[in-house]
Write an enzyme that holds these catalytic residues in place. Sequence first.
Site, PDB file in Angstrom:
ATOM      1  N   GLY A  95       3.321  -2.804  16.079  1.00 33.02           N
ATOM      2  CA  GLY A  95       2.169  -2.026  16.531  1.00 33.02           C
ATOM      3  C   GLY A  95       0.862  -2.777  16.430  1.00 33.02           C
ATOM      4  N   THR A 117       1.881   3.130  15.356  1.00 32.67           N
ATOM      5  CA  THR A 117       1.993   2.428  16.639  1.00 32.67           C
ATOM      6  C   THR A 117       3.237   1.552  16.727  1.00 32.67           C
ATOM      7  OG1 THR A 117       0.577   0.643  15.796  1.00 32.67           O
ATOM      8  CG2 THR A 117      -0.495   2.425  17.023  1.00 32.67           C
ATOM      9  N   CYS A 118       3.753   1.113  15.594  1.00 35.73           N
ATOM     10  CA  CYS A 118       4.964   0.286  15.623  1.00 35.73           C
ATOM     11  C   CYS A 118       6.167   1.082  16.118  1.00 35.73           C
ATOM     12  CB  CYS A 118       5.261  -0.272  14.236  1.00 35.73           C
ATOM     13  SG  CYS A 118       3.954  -1.322  13.581  1.00 35.73           S
ATOM     14  N   PHE A 119       6.087   2.414  15.960  1.00 33.36           N
ATOM     15  CA  PHE A 119       7.228   3.258  16.302  1.00 33.36           C
ATOM     16  C   PHE A 119       6.888   4.284  17.385  1.00 33.36           C
ATOM     17  CE2 PHE A 119       7.323   2.139  11.743  1.00 33.36           C
ATOM     18  CZ  PHE A 119       8.388   1.256  11.780  1.00 33.36           C
TER      19      PHE A 119
END
EC number: 2.3.2.26
Length: 449
Positions: free
Chosen positions: A135, A415-417
Amino acid sequence: MGASNSTPYLKKSKSYQGLINLILASCPFCPKKFFIGRHTEKDVDMHLNEHHNETKEDQAEISAKDLCMKERIKCVRENFKTIRVDWKTNKPVFLAVYRNFILDCMPELNLLTNDQLKSEFQICFVGENAADAGGLTKEWINLMIKALFQNNIGLFEQTQTEERTYMIKKNCNNHELFKIAGRIIGKAIFEGIPLPVRLCPILIHHILDKKDFSLEHVKYIDKFLYQGLNFILLNNIDNIIFQTFSVDLDNNESENEIIMELLPDGKLIEVTDENKDVYVRLMIDFATSEIYKADIKSLKEGIFSVFPEYMLKGLEPLDLEYMICGKPKINVEDWRENTLYKGKYNENHQIIIWFWQIIEKMSQDDLGLLLAFATGSPSVPVEGFKSLQTVRGDLILFTIEYTPYFPNALIRAHTCFNRIDIPEYESKKLLKDSIKFAISNSSMEFNLE
């Protein structure tokens, strides 16, 4: 354009006419309207559909073009996987960056090897408590692009059309900065991260090394030249336009007039109603290519330091535009259909009903901000929301997860997921206010996971 009121009329010699015919025959793209009035529609169609001997590489490219856009893009992304440096077995590239001085990392970025550019990046925003599982890399790329495309940097400028696209500024000649900008754009393409700006179609064509520029392309960069060339094409210009096959180059740094000839001895050849098609063709090539040549070369050098140029072979300009910039509009219905819910939430929960009611009334700009807040990118992949993924290439749909409500609780983003946690607000107004706060502060420091 180099005007000449005193240049005598030059009779066309056989060698000159031969040169004109050669240019017409070799032009990679001759718009129909350039010929209307001189040739029949049938003649033009025969010219445009003329077949030439094809090599095996040409046949492979034609075969690739027969695939639909999504299949062509999928093919490119599959090729990228074959050269990706595996994050499980190789050390990621670690970059510590300052959010408020985002461009300070450019010297370090410029020193990375080609293999390092193909590796996973680990971004750390100095002073923020966040671990990067993809993210932060997406956010960093978006922040870098936004900074590099700022007008005060002097590399890019908005085009002169209603579309908000960006083109290289004329005669920048900044090799190192364009190379770095190319590396960022190349990394975004390689990782499947849509950019927060849209590139001018002229720039897209150059990245693909396509030369089929038309008069419509000129409209993006010089509306007055576009109007002038269009007037020449649509009117009899004998004794009206006094112009030679040359261009006056505006150079404020030199007191001497610099003239570029579009043909050998072009400043001695008048543009007439008979040869104006050739003049317009050459002016289109000059306006879209010649004055940007050095900077485009540097930009492409940066892009293709991430992956080899041949991997884009077979793509159409619109394919690459969607790969780089994502879809131009966010489809809320597509977003809704490709959303997962966790915890107490499901599509019939009151919070979820309120959420989509609020989203449906938002502008495209605000939708982009919300998407950037949730995923790190303001655009949607060409395949739509079903293809949201991490920088490691794992597909992860947009997800809304339940979290308990407490006074002043805010929506949190991961945001990474591609996930947001929404508290179980007591009213639609509280939810709407929290969404507004999220998109208005999406560029501030958040403890993102």
